[in-house]
Design an enzyme around this catalytic site. Structure first.
Site, PDB file in Angstrom:
ATOM      1  N   ARG A   9       0.830  -1.202   0.000  1.00 60.28           N
ATOM      2  CA  ARG A   9       0.000   0.000   0.000  1.00 60.28           C
ATOM      3  C   ARG A   9       0.869   1.258   0.000  1.00 60.28           C
ATOM      4  NH1 ARG A   9      -2.793  -2.680   3.914  1.00 60.28           N
ATOM      5  NH2 ARG A   9      -4.828  -3.456   3.278  1.00 60.28           N
ATOM      6  N   ASN A  10       2.184   1.071  -0.100  1.00 63.34           N
ATOM      7  CA  ASN A  10       3.117   2.192  -0.047  1.00 63.34           C
ATOM      8  C   ASN A  10       3.154   2.869  -1.427  1.00 63.34           C
ATOM      9  OD1 ASN A  10       5.572   3.604  -0.396  1.00 63.34           O
ATOM     10  ND2 ASN A  10       6.518   2.478   1.279  1.00 63.34           N
ATOM     11  N   LYS A  13       6.512   3.023  -3.217  1.00 64.42           N
ATOM     12  CA  LYS A  13       6.909   1.755  -3.837  1.00 64.42           C
ATOM     13  C   LYS A  13       6.094   1.480  -5.093  1.00 64.42           C
ATOM     14  CE  LYS A  13       8.318  -1.117   0.066  1.00 64.42           C
ATOM     15  NZ  LYS A  13       8.042  -2.392   0.736  1.00 64.42           N
ATOM     16  N   ASP A  70       9.717  -6.608   0.427  1.00 65.40           N
ATOM     17  CA  ASP A  70      10.068  -6.034   1.721  1.00 65.40           C
ATOM     18  C   ASP A  70      11.452  -5.429   1.588  1.00 65.40           C
ATOM     19  OD1 ASP A  70       8.904  -5.752   4.435  1.00 65.40           O
ATOM     20  OD2 ASP A  70      10.853  -6.565   5.003  1.00 65.40           O
ATOM     21  N   PHE A 151      10.895   8.542  -1.057  1.00 68.06           N
ATOM     22  CA  PHE A 151      10.172   8.346   0.202  1.00 68.06           C
ATOM     23  C   PHE A 151      11.157   7.810   1.233  1.00 68.06           C
ATOM     24  CE2 PHE A 151       9.846   3.690   0.366  1.00 68.06           C
ATOM     25  CZ  PHE A 151      10.139   3.353  -0.943  1.00 68.06           C
ATOM     26  N   TYR A 153      13.894   6.919   3.703  1.00 63.47           N
ATOM     27  CA  TYR A 153      15.237   7.447   4.019  1.00 63.47           C
ATOM     28  C   TYR A 153      15.912   8.088   2.812  1.00 63.47           C
ATOM     29  CZ  TYR A 153      14.524   4.606   8.181  1.00 63.47           C
ATOM     30  OH  TYR A 153      14.008   4.062   9.333  1.00 63.47           O
ATOM     31  N   LYS A 174      16.452   7.270  -9.967  1.00 57.60           N
ATOM     32  CA  LYS A 174      16.531   6.350  -8.821  1.00 57.60           C
ATOM     33  C   LYS A 174      16.296   4.920  -9.313  1.00 57.60           C
ATOM     34  CE  LYS A 174      14.440   4.978  -4.435  1.00 57.60           C
ATOM     35  NZ  LYS A 174      13.396   5.177  -3.421  1.00 57.60           N
ATOM     36  N   HIS A 179      18.074  -0.579  -5.195  1.00 59.45           N
ATOM     37  CA  HIS A 179      17.883  -1.936  -4.686  1.00 59.45           C
ATOM     38  C   HIS A 179      16.596  -2.538  -5.245  1.00 59.45           C
ATOM     39  CE1 HIS A 179      16.041   1.149  -2.335  1.00 59.45           C
ATOM     40  NE2 HIS A 179      15.333   0.322  -1.606  1.00 59.45           N
ATOM     41  N   ARG A 180      15.547  -1.709  -5.303  1.00 61.23           N
ATOM     42  CA  ARG A 180      14.248  -2.203  -5.786  1.00 61.23           C
ATOM     43  C   ARG A 180      14.350  -2.547  -7.273  1.00 61.23           C
ATOM     44  NH1 ARG A 180      11.863   1.260  -3.352  1.00 61.23           N
ATOM     45  NH2 ARG A 180      11.574  -0.115  -1.577  1.00 61.23           N
TER      46      ARG A 180
HETATM   47  P1  IMP Z   1       8.307  -2.160   4.141  1.00 55.26           P
HETATM   48  O1  IMP Z   1       7.123  -1.475   3.554  1.00 55.26           O
HETATM   49  O2  IMP Z   1       8.053  -2.989   5.331  1.00 55.26           O
HETATM   50  O3  IMP Z   1       9.132  -2.845   3.090  1.00 55.26           O
HETATM   51  O4  IMP Z   1       9.216  -1.000   4.753  1.00 55.26           O
HETATM   52  C1  IMP Z   1      10.006  -0.286   3.951  1.00 55.26           C
HETATM   53  C2  IMP Z   1      10.599   0.847   4.760  1.00 55.26           C
HETATM   54  O5  IMP Z   1      12.012   0.860   4.496  1.00 55.26           O
HETATM   55  C3  IMP Z   1      10.049   2.165   4.262  1.00 55.26           C
HETATM   56  O6  IMP Z   1       9.034   2.643   5.096  1.00 55.26           O
HETATM   57  C4  IMP Z   1      11.264   3.061   4.293  1.00 55.26           C
HETATM   58  O7  IMP Z   1      11.404   3.586   5.575  1.00 55.26           O
HETATM   59  C5  IMP Z   1      12.427   2.109   4.044  1.00 55.26           C
HETATM   60  N1  IMP Z   1      12.724   1.998   2.602  1.00 55.26           N
HETATM   61  C6  IMP Z   1      12.600   0.900   1.816  1.00 55.26           C
HETATM   62  N2  IMP Z   1      12.948   1.169   0.542  1.00 55.26           N
HETATM   63  C7  IMP Z   1      13.267   2.471   0.537  1.00 55.26           C
HETATM   64  C8  IMP Z   1      13.680   3.344  -0.512  1.00 55.26           C
HETATM   65  O8  IMP Z   1      13.770   2.999  -1.697  1.00 55.26           O
HETATM   66  N3  IMP Z   1      13.945   4.595  -0.136  1.00 55.26           N
HETATM   67  C9  IMP Z   1      13.846   5.037   1.148  1.00 55.26           C
HETATM   68  N4  IMP Z   1      13.432   4.277   2.148  1.00 55.26           N
HETATM   69  C10 IMP Z   1      13.140   2.998   1.839  1.00 55.26           C
END
Ligand code: IMP
Length: 200
Positions: A9-10, A13, A70, A151, A153, A174, A179-180
């Site tokens: 839901r991010n 992402k 994740d 978003f 960090y 980006k 990494h993504r």
């Molecule tokens: P997830 O939704 O549990 O995978 O948590 C991911 C969390 O890691 C996010 O809320 C960010 O704080 C951090 N994060 C993961 N990928 C990124 C990125 O590409 N940029 C910045 N922060 C990221």
């Protein structure tokens, strides 16, 4: 046309993943606004466990192929923190500004500012097959935040070979190094193969 549900839901992402998977013939990507699904408790101790938890739970709930992911930031000088707790580093509810402030506080007196982003993508198809890929981006944590893009960090993370933070890069730039991109790019090959074999 086969449909694959993005298991997040991010919005940050979703935007990145949609660009990374654009142009895949025979596939349409759905989001939680089209197919709602329940929140999955991220109880795993690794990115892999959490990616698998999300792919399985959302796949079983919706009956659709699901691409879950994740990700997080690992800082060796902090013993790997924030790690799997990246989203909730400064507590609930998720607050990117507070997370960044806490990270800067913890690193205030630390010279070793190396860090890496890790993403684990898990694709689950309805017959139960699961495909996993990992991507890593190495860099360092800046002393002050800069940039308004991305978003999490991103305003603090300077990739190796760059002077700018990820938040100062366009989404497209980006997406060329992240990494993504590495994790989802590897899953992209799997998706193409599954379409060609008729498994998807
Ligand atoms: P997830 O939704 O549990 O995978 O948590 C991911 C969390 O890691 C996010 O809320 C960010 O704080 C951090 N994060 C993961 N990928 C990124 C990125 O590409 N940029 C910045 N922060 C990221």
């Amino acid at each position: 046309m086969s449909r694959v549900l993005l298991g997040t839901r991010n919005d940050g992402k979703i935007a990145e993943v949609q660009e990374l998977l654009a142009g895949l013939a025979g596939l349409e990507f759905l989001t939680s606004s089209q197919v709602p699904f329940s929140q999955v408790e991220e109880t795993g101790t690794t990115f892999l466990e959490n990616a698998l938890l999300k792919a399985r739970a959302i796949g079983e709930e919706t009956g659709l192929p699901v691409l879950a992911e994740d990700a997080g930031l690992e800082v060796p000088a902090l013993g790997g923190d924030p790690g799997v707790r990246s989203a909730r580093y400064a507590g609930e509810p998720v607050d990117y500004g507070k997370n960044n402030e806490l990270l800067l506080r913890r690193l205030a007196a630390v010279d070793d500012r190396r860090a890496r982003f890790v993403a684990v993508a898990a694709l689950r198809i309805p017959d139960g097959q699961i495909f996993v890929a990992t991507g890593v981006l190495c860099g360092r944590v800046a002393r002050v935040p800069s940039g308004a893009g991305g978003f999490g960090y991103d305003p603090l993370f300077v990739p190796n070979g760059e002077e700018r933070t990820l938040a100062e890069l366009s989404l497209h730039n980006k997406n060329q190094i992240s990494h993504r991109r590495r994790a989802i790019g590897r899953i992209r090959w799997v998706l193409e193969d599954l379409v060609s074999t008729g498994e998807l």
